[in-house]
Motif scaffolding. Structure first.
Motif, mmCIF file in Angstrom:
data_model
loop_
_atom_site.group_PDB
_atom_site.id
_atom_site.type_symbol
_atom_site.label_atom_id
_atom_site.label_comp_id
_atom_site.label_asym_id
_atom_site.label_seq_id
_atom_site.Cartn_x
_atom_site.Cartn_y
_atom_site.Cartn_z
ATOM 1 N N LEU A 498 35.789 -18.732 -39.795
ATOM 2 C CA LEU A 498 36.558 -19.932 -40.125
ATOM 3 C C LEU A 498 37.675 -19.626 -41.117
ATOM 4 O O LEU A 498 38.699 -20.312 -41.136
ATOM 5 N N TYR A 499 37.464 -18.600 -41.966
ATOM 6 C CA TYR A 499 38.451 -18.220 -42.963
ATOM 7 C C TYR A 499 38.520 -16.695 -43.014
ATOM 8 O O TYR A 499 37.628 -15.988 -42.572
ATOM 9 N N SER A 510 35.055 -7.069 -43.958
ATOM 10 C CA SER A 510 36.224 -7.948 -43.904
ATOM 11 C C SER A 510 36.326 -8.595 -42.529
ATOM 12 O O SER A 510 36.058 -7.955 -41.505
ATOM 13 N N VAL A 511 36.714 -9.879 -42.528
ATOM 14 C CA VAL A 511 36.922 -10.600 -41.269
ATOM 15 C C VAL A 511 38.229 -11.367 -41.367
ATOM 16 O O VAL A 511 38.713 -11.669 -42.461
ATOM 17 N N VAL A 512 38.809 -11.671 -40.196
ATOM 18 C CA VAL A 512 40.063 -12.412 -40.103
ATOM 19 C C VAL A 512 39.769 -13.770 -39.460
ATOM 20 O O VAL A 512 38.928 -13.862 -38.559
ATOM 21 N N TYR A 545 31.769 -18.970 -44.503
ATOM 22 C CA TYR A 545 33.041 -18.508 -43.941
ATOM 23 C C TYR A 545 32.993 -18.393 -42.422
ATOM 24 O O TYR A 545 34.020 -18.131 -41.792
ATOM 25 N N VAL A 546 31.809 -18.551 -41.803
ATOM 26 C CA VAL A 546 31.673 -18.357 -40.359
ATOM 27 C C VAL A 546 30.912 -19.518 -39.751
ATOM 28 O O VAL A 546 30.155 -20.209 -40.422
#
Length: 561
Positions: A498-499, A510-512, A545-546
């Motif tokens: 989501l972020y 790390s995620v996008v 965040y997901v």
């Protein structure tokens, strides 16, 4: 009592009343819809509450459920889960038995009402057309009669005048006769149209309108009956689940009655009994005799020595148990207390950390209550703009959410330390590393002016000299290599970021925003979810965040390739 006879002249009022009846039906549908939403929300909250207090697997909480009181509490949680299911059943039944049926009925009712009032307007237009024809024929008859009188008068005048020729007199006579004939024709036409109008008027007021109004009355009475039946169904939906809810409550009572305090007490003995015998009496030592002083084998000092030697397991030095003693002594002398209370013995440290966690949870609950109050106020403003501007609460709501997130992070930090003390998490395992990595930058020591006094006070704090008196050697537990040979975890679902998250700490990834990855481990209550991008790239990300989509059909059968 018929609308056709009693309300023959109230066409407009009946049109307004039937529209009001349809509005009442739509209002009741909206009411039931909101009730279903409340039931679903309540069921969801009950399920979340039950899940929140369920014991976590492979944790110390599972050991606590050996006690009958904890087992009764677990049964209560399970019954509350079933209790929530009944509220979901209420919502489903209200939707299927009331909302869906009434929504279709309202559409049919609107069409029927439209048809009836269309027929009524058509009958009105017809009688108005007949009235206009009657008025037109009446005016024409009146006009022709006047023209005939004028023609007759003109003929008589011409006939009396001796200076007028015979031809002119004859012409005036013929004109008078023509006008009289036209008047007679208009009279006959007016009489015919009048008879026709009277017939149509009788048909309108005694046949057409009563029939239409009677149909409207029957339609309205059916609407009232349907509304009453829906209200009965509304009550029956609740009554149907009452026996099952009663069984859930009976299950809670049965679980409470199954609590055995004697059994729980015996479990405490089995868990904490040391097996040592109390020290015996101290024998009298006579110093008057010139002989070497001896000590009885069952003396207190001997018992203490035995008690000190018994727990030795061998293998590690005594300093291994308290690796932080010297460091804590230095910090005590400097007048500061570590934030994680590492200067205290394990049991006292656990109590302090538990107390801190409880305080943070209370603060979180206060902030959540404040957020709920602000949210309700914002909803009121949205429904009633004259009471206030909803946008004026956005800043306060964001501030409260920020405070909640900050407190939750703080609580997770202390819970991680507490978990280490209680043995729920490995001290240097990956989960502890990612917790400590997240909070190291935020942690600051708290100044405690009473730290100097705690070094020698009898409240449980200790110094290096005190720790050396009880040499208890324990086998070293190496958690670092516990998962070295572990097989890769299978994927249990997918998630969407989501972020954007920059995983700069050890153990994170790390995620996008918008990226889709595999979930290999659910959130265990610490706010982190373990995910995988490729075969060699995995780590933890904050759960908030997901958005997680678990594969419920296959429990871990889906692996990453």
């Amino acid at each position: 009592m018929s609308w056709g006879t009693e309300l023959w002249d109230q066409f407009d009022n009946l049109e307004k009343h039937t529209q009001w009846g349809i509005d009442i039906l739509e209002k009741y549908i909206k009411f039931v819809k909101e009730r279903t939403e409340i039931e679903l929300s309540y069921a969801k909250q009950l399920r979340n509450l039950s899940k929140k207090y369920q014991p976590k697997k492979n944790s110390k909480e599972e050991e606590e459920y050996r006690y009958t009181a904890c087992q009764a509490f677990l049964s209560t949680l399970n019954e509350m889960n079933d209790y929530a299911g009944q509220h979901e059943v209420i919502s489903e039944n209200l939707t299927s038995k009331i909302i869906a049926g009434l929504a279709r009925y309202v559409q049919e009712l609107k069409q029927e009402r439209k048809s009836h009032f269309h027929d009524g307007r058509k009958a009105q237009q017809h009688i108005e057309t007949c009235w206009k024809q009657l008025e037109s024929s009446k005016r024409r008859f009146e006009r022709d009669c006047k023209e005939a009188d004028r023609a007759q008068q003109y003929f008589e005048k011409m006939d009396a005048d001796i200076n007028v020729t015979k031809a002119d007199v004859e012409k005036a006579r013929q004109q008078a006769q023509l006008r009289h004939q036209m008047a007679e024709d208009s009279k006959a036409d007016y009489s015919s149209i009048l008879q026709k109008f009277n017939h149509e008027q009788r048909e309108y007021y005694y046949t057409h309108i009563p029939t239409i109004f009677q149909q409207i009355q029957e339609m309205e009475e059916r609407r009232i009956v349907r509304l009453g039946e829906s209200m009965k169904t509304y009550a029956e939906v609740d009554r149907q689940v009452t026996p099952i809810i009663g069984k859930c409550l009976d299950g809670i009572v049965k679980a409470a009655e199954a609590i055995d305090q004697k059994n729980d007490s015996q479990l405490v003995i089995e868990a904490y009994k040391s097996g040592f015998e109390p020290p015996g009496d101290i024998e009298f030592e006579d110093y008057t005799q010139p002989m070497k002083r001896t000590v009885s084998e069952n003396s207190l000092s001997n018992s203490r020595g035995e008690g000190k030697a018994e727990p030795k397991f061998g293998g590690k030095a005594k300093g291994k148990l308290w690796p932080f003693i010297k460091k804590n002594k230095l910090s005590l002398k400097l007048g500061s207390t570590p934030e994680d209370f590492s200067n205290l013995p394990p049991e006292q440290r656990r109590k302090k950390l538990q107390q801190k966690v409880d305080e943070l949870n209370k603060d979180i609950q206060k902030e959540v209550d404040q957020r709920d109050a602000i949210t309700k106020m914002k909803d009121v403003y949205l429904k009633n703009p004259q009471m206030g501007d909803p946008a004026s609460l956005d800043h306060k709501l964001a501030e409260v959410n920020q405070n909640i997130e900050k407190l939750r992070l703080e609580a997770q930090k202390f819970e991680a330390w507490l978990a280490e003390v209680e043995g729920r998490l490995p001290a240097r395992g990956e989960q502890a590393r990612r917790q400590s990595g997240l909070y190291d930058a935020q942690s600051t020591p708290t100044v405690n002016n009473c730290a100097q006094a705690r070094e020698s006070s009898p409240d449980g704090s200790y110094t290096e000299e005190q720790s050396q008196e009880s040499e208890v050697k324990v086998p070293a537990l190496d958690f670092d290599d516990e998962f070295d040979d572990e097989e890769p975890l299978p994927a249990i679902g997918t998630c969407k970021a989501l972020y954007t998250f920059d995983g700069q700490n050890e153990g994170t990834i790390s995620v996008v925003e918008g990226e889709t990855l595999y979930v290999i481990e659910e959130d265990k209550g610490d706010g982190w979810t373990r995910i995988r991008r490729s075969e060699d790239e995995e780590g933890y990300v904050p759960t908030s965040y997901v958005e997680v989509y678990l594969d419920k059909n296959a429990k871990g059968a889906k692996t990453y390739i």
